[in-house]
Design an enzyme around this catalytic site. Structure first.
Site, short mmCIF file in Angstrom:
data_model
loop_
_atom_site.label_atom_id
_atom_site.label_comp_id
_atom_site.label_asym_id
_atom_site.label_seq_id
_atom_site.Cartn_x
_atom_site.Cartn_y
_atom_site.Cartn_z
N HIS A 1 -36.83 -18.29 -29.11
CA HIS A 1 -37.03 -17.22 -28.13
C HIS A 1 -37.59 -17.69 -26.79
O HIS A 1 -37.18 -17.23 -25.73
CB HIS A 1 -37.95 -16.15 -28.72
CG HIS A 1 -38.35 -15.07 -27.75
ND1 HIS A 1 -37.43 -14.35 -27.02
CD2 HIS A 1 -39.57 -14.60 -27.36
CE1 HIS A 1 -38.05 -13.49 -26.24
NE2 HIS A 1 -39.35 -13.62 -26.42
N ASP B 1 -46.03 -7.67 -24.83
CA ASP B 1 -45.62 -6.56 -25.70
C ASP B 1 -45.82 -6.89 -27.19
O ASP B 1 -45.61 -6.04 -28.05
CB ASP B 1 -44.16 -6.13 -25.43
CG ASP B 1 -43.16 -7.27 -25.49
OD1 ASP B 1 -43.44 -8.35 -24.94
OD2 ASP B 1 -42.09 -7.08 -26.10
N HIS B 2 -46.26 -8.12 -27.49
CA HIS B 2 -46.51 -8.50 -28.89
C HIS B 2 -47.99 -8.78 -29.17
O HIS B 2 -48.37 -8.87 -30.33
CB HIS B 2 -45.66 -9.72 -29.26
CG HIS B 2 -44.20 -9.42 -29.20
ND1 HIS B 2 -43.44 -9.18 -30.33
CD2 HIS B 2 -43.37 -9.25 -28.14
CE1 HIS B 2 -42.20 -8.89 -29.96
NE2 HIS B 2 -42.13 -8.92 -28.63
N HIS C 1 -46.00 -13.04 -25.65
CA HIS C 1 -45.60 -12.05 -24.65
C HIS C 1 -46.47 -10.81 -24.82
O HIS C 1 -46.80 -10.42 -25.95
CB HIS C 1 -44.12 -11.68 -24.82
CG HIS C 1 -43.17 -12.60 -24.09
ND1 HIS C 1 -41.89 -12.84 -24.53
CD2 HIS C 1 -43.33 -13.31 -22.94
CE1 HIS C 1 -41.30 -13.67 -23.67
NE2 HIS C 1 -42.14 -13.97 -22.71
N HIS D 1 -45.60 -14.33 -30.99
CA HIS D 1 -45.65 -15.10 -29.74
C HIS D 1 -46.48 -14.32 -28.74
O HIS D 1 -46.84 -13.16 -29.00
CB HIS D 1 -44.23 -15.38 -29.21
CG HIS D 1 -43.46 -14.18 -28.79
ND1 HIS D 1 -42.99 -13.23 -29.67
CD2 HIS D 1 -43.07 -13.74 -27.56
CE1 HIS D 1 -42.34 -12.28 -29.02
NE2 HIS D 1 -42.38 -12.56 -27.72
ZN LIG Z 1 -40.72 -8.60 -27.01
#
Ligand SMILES: [Zn+2]
Length: 247
Positions: free
Chosen positions: A136, A64-65, A62, A60
């Protein structure tokens, strides 16, 4: 199958962990799941840069990914990589080409072709990889609806099959329930231990799995529950450790 967690940190950066990244070596393929900050250095450290990777899967969007993806693509360009690279994205794949152009990393100038694909097509290209949508991003529904935004809120979890047993990478989750069919009877689960309620993560002990690696930080509630009642199935994921699933 062998795998290495390149980043086990939560969304809030800290000094000792990288952001999300998982390398999986299976059936002669080298696959990368998520690409948070620090992934390019981690690929170098584990000798996985250059021509090594076959495909990248982003669960996804976000930061941090996905924020490390752009440095990985630039690194492979500067390393004169030649081999094609597949990039599986969770939603709106056409946008990625615009972002790369925005960043002056123009794919036509790369020596390696990139193929942009959708995560739901993973199995068509890699028979060992299956994907499932999780809940999520569902928490944004109200905001996205009220502001008439086009975000489809897709977030994926992945199961990677091998003869010795399967690995599930949940990535981030609202509830474990949303992906229980994907998880059941796999060998190892790399589980988001920070977002779901503790009871949701603890449910994994009844899912027929052999090992649960707690990843992405841990919620205080889950930490307390496991301190009061330690369960050997659950262990903390160790960044940089080489794990394997063998017969
Ligand atoms: Zn995350």
């Amino acid at each position: 199958m062998k795998f290495i967690l390149l980043g086990t940190g939560p969304g809030l950066p800290n000094l000792t962990q990288n952001q999300s990244g998982l390398y999986v070596g299976v059936n002669g393929k080298n696959l990368l799941f998520d690409c948070g900050e620090g992934t390019s250095q981690q690929l170098l450290k584990h000798d996985l840069a250059g021509e090594t990777l076959d495909a990248v899967f982003i669960s996804h969007y976000h930061p941090d990914h996905v924020s490390g993806l752009f440095m990985v693509l630039q690194m492979l360009y500067l390393q004169s990589r030649q081999k094609p690279l597949q990039i599986f994205l969770p939603e709106r794949p056409a946008f990625m080409m615009e972002i790369l152009q925005f960043l002056y990393t123009f794919p036509p100038r790369f020596a390696y072709p990139i193929q942009i694909l959708d995560c739901h097509e993973a199995e068509l290209y890699h028979e060992e990889v299956s994907s499932a949508l999780s809940d999520h991003l569902r928490g944004y529904t109200e905001f996205i609806t009220a502001n008439q935004l086009p975000n489809p809120m897709n977030s994926y979890s992945f199961r990677i099959a091998s003869e010795a047993g399967d690995l599930v990478y949940t990535s981030d989750l609202g509830t474990m329930d949303s992906i229980m069919n994907l998880v059941r009877d796999c060998h190892t689960v790399i589980a988001d231990a920070i977002h779901p309620e503790a009871g949701q993560v603890l449910k994994l002990q009844y899912a027929g799995v052999k090992r649960i690696l707690l990843n992405h930080g841990i919620s205080p509630e889950l930490e307390r529950a496991l301190a009061e009642n330690p369960l050997p199935l659950f262990e903390f994921a160790h960044e940089g450790q080489i794990y394997s699933i063998e017969q």
